[in-house]
Design a protein around this motif. Structure first.
Motif, PDB file in Angstrom:
ATOM      1  N   GLU A 107       3.456  10.425  -6.564  1.00  0.00           N
ATOM      2  CA  GLU A 107       4.456  11.069  -7.812  1.00  0.00           C
ATOM      3  C   GLU A 107       3.273  11.286  -9.157  1.00  0.00           C
ATOM      4  N   GLU A 108       2.354  10.685  -9.351  1.00  0.00           N
ATOM      5  CA  GLU A 108       1.629  10.880 -10.569  1.00  0.00           C
ATOM      6  C   GLU A 108       0.730  11.975 -10.200  1.00  0.00           C
ATOM      7  N   LEU A 109       0.323  12.286  -9.181  1.00  0.00           N
ATOM      8  CA  LEU A 109      -0.424  13.588  -8.576  1.00  0.00           C
ATOM      9  C   LEU A 109       0.487  14.653  -8.830  1.00  0.00           C
ATOM     10  N   LYS A 110       1.603  14.283  -8.476  1.00  0.00           N
ATOM     11  CA  LYS A 110       2.606  15.480  -8.370  1.00  0.00           C
ATOM     12  C   LYS A 110       2.930  16.096  -9.888  1.00  0.00           C
ATOM     13  N   ASP A 111       2.835  15.051 -10.692  1.00  0.00           N
ATOM     14  CA  ASP A 111       3.198  15.295 -12.242  1.00  0.00           C
ATOM     15  C   ASP A 111       2.060  15.946 -12.737  1.00  0.00           C
ATOM     16  N   MET A 112       0.894  15.379 -12.617  1.00  0.00           N
ATOM     17  CA  MET A 112      -0.403  16.046 -12.873  1.00  0.00           C
ATOM     18  C   MET A 112      -0.361  17.467 -12.536  1.00  0.00           C
ATOM     19  N   LYS A 113      -0.121  17.813 -11.278  1.00  0.00           N
ATOM     20  CA  LYS A 113      -0.317  19.343 -10.831  1.00  0.00           C
ATOM     21  C   LYS A 113       0.636  20.082 -11.674  1.00  0.00           C
ATOM     22  N   HIS A 114       1.640  19.577 -11.979  1.00  0.00           N
ATOM     23  CA  HIS A 114       2.635  20.449 -12.661  1.00  0.00           C
ATOM     24  C   HIS A 114       2.217  20.618 -14.165  1.00  0.00           C
ATOM     25  N   LYS A 115       1.778  19.535 -14.754  1.00  0.00           N
ATOM     26  CA  LYS A 115       1.156  19.743 -16.037  1.00  0.00           C
ATOM     27  C   LYS A 115      -0.111  20.654 -15.992  1.00  0.00           C
ATOM     28  N   CYS A 116      -0.866  20.594 -14.984  1.00  0.00           N
ATOM     29  CA  CYS A 116      -2.085  21.629 -14.833  1.00  0.00           C
ATOM     30  C   CYS A 116      -1.476  22.838 -14.852  1.00  0.00           C
TER      31      CYS A 116
ATOM     32  N   SER B  93       0.956  -1.283  -0.049  1.00  0.00           N
ATOM     33  CA  SER B  93      -0.144  -0.123   0.046  1.00  0.00           C
ATOM     34  C   SER B  93       0.829   0.938   0.054  1.00  0.00           C
ATOM     35  N   GLU B  94       1.889   1.256   0.791  1.00  0.00           N
ATOM     36  CA  GLU B  94       2.810   2.365   0.880  1.00  0.00           C
ATOM     37  C   GLU B  94       3.350   2.587  -0.485  1.00  0.00           C
ATOM     38  N   THR B  95       3.797   1.520  -1.065  1.00  0.00           N
ATOM     39  CA  THR B  95       4.372   1.562  -2.718  1.00  0.00           C
ATOM     40  C   THR B  95       3.433   2.066  -3.585  1.00  0.00           C
ATOM     41  N   GLY B  96       2.074   1.726  -3.554  1.00  0.00           N
ATOM     42  CA  GLY B  96       1.191   2.182  -4.314  1.00  0.00           C
ATOM     43  C   GLY B  96       0.978   3.573  -4.159  1.00  0.00           C
ATOM     44  N   LEU B  97       0.830   3.946  -2.986  1.00  0.00           N
ATOM     45  CA  LEU B  97       0.500   5.425  -2.526  1.00  0.00           C
ATOM     46  C   LEU B  97       1.617   6.438  -2.915  1.00  0.00           C
TER      47      LEU B  97
END
Length: 301
Positions: free
Chosen positions: A265-274, A256-260
């Motif tokens: 990381e994906e959310l961070k990339d998405m926020k940067h792209k936004c 769960s920690e690995t998935g989280l």
């Protein structure tokens, strides 16, 4: 049934073979409102070739005038490899202690050459263990005082295991839930039995940690300890199931920690792209606004 003795105290003498002193004392312990200690002559009383051992009133001057203690006590030189040999070095005494007789015991407890003999079992890593069990039968001039112990240790019997008082409650609860867990235990030596029970308590304490506080090495050690105790005869199917549950919980937590972490990381990339996209949108809005603006006379002329 009335207890034969009020207290059982273990005195561990470290570095016994190399002790320079002719007379050594244990730390104080309290029975019957009186401080006691053990006194040993590692080289023999009056240089005799025997270990001499005595029970004594530690601070007789702290007691009121006319004090007396009628006491029954048993001294045991512990053989750390054989309980039967310990029993052969066990002597029971009864004595009145008073201002004139402040200590009593055995000038010839055991031949020193027998203690120091190789593989005798009395010395383990240079340590000699002596047990005294005491019952105060009658007191005159009782004085209540606070107990102080350090190198002497009180032990409590729980289902045939000699344990520290702090361990007794937990072990009693285990036997209430799993009364047959030690019915086939092979070691009969009391020190080995106590060691296995301490190992079992340590294993349960390790399993009680939060999963994130346990390492993979902790789990491997736990399985090794469980195997050792089962080999000795403990019935621990209930604990093995719990350990499996703890291992599974640890694996689920790590997954769960690995998935989280990946999702973060994906959310961070998405926020940067936004943010980048918002900047482009604002730029395009500025272009559209410019294109829609009318041209004035002054702009043409």
């Amino acid at each position: 049934m009335e207890k034969q003795f009020d207290k059982k105290i273990t005195w561990t003498i470290k570095n016994f073979p190399s002790l320079p002193a002719d007379l050594i004392y244990s730390d104080h312990f309290v029975v019957g409102g009186c401080k006691w200690n053990l006194r040993a002559y590692p080289k023999g009383y009056n240089n005799a070739n025997y270990l001499s051992l005595f029970l004594g009133v530690a601070v007789p001057t702290s007691l009121p005038s006319g004090w007396r203690r009628h006491t029954k006590f048993r001294l045991t030189l512990v053989n750390q490899s054989s309980d039967k040999l310990s029993q052969s070095k066990r002597t029971e005494l009864e004595q009145w202690f008073d201002e004139k007789t402040t200590n009593w015991g055995l000038p010839s407890m055991c031949p020193l050459n027998e203690i120091h003999a190789k593989d005798s079992g009395f010395l383990l890593n240079g340590e000699l263990k002596i047990v005294v069990e005491i019952k105060v039968l009658e007191t005159i001039g009782k004085l209540d005082i606070t107990e102080e112990t350090s190198t002497v240790t009180e032990s409590v019997d729980v289902n045939g295991f000699q344990l520290l008082p702090s361990q007794a409650k937990s072990v009693s609860r285990m036997f209430e839930k799993h009364p047959e867990m030690a019915s086939d235990l092979r070691p009969k030596n009391p020190n080995l039995r106590s060691g296995y029970m301490s190992l079992l308590l340590s294993l349960i304490e390790t399993m009680s940690q939060l999963p994130r506080e346990m390492s993979k090495e902790d789990l491997l050690d736990a399985y090794a300890a469980l195997g050792s105790m089962r080999d000795a005869g403990f019935k621990l199917d209930w604990l093995e199931k719990k350990l499996y549950d703890v291992s599974e919980k640890k694996e689920n937590e790590e997954a769960s920690e690995t998935g989280l972490q990946e999702m973060e990381e994906e959310l961070k990339d998405m926020k940067h792209k936004c943010l980048e996209m918002e900047a482009l949108v604002e730029k395009e809005k500025a272009k559209v606004s410019t294109a829609k603006a009318s041209i004035s006379f002054d702009d043409i002329v």
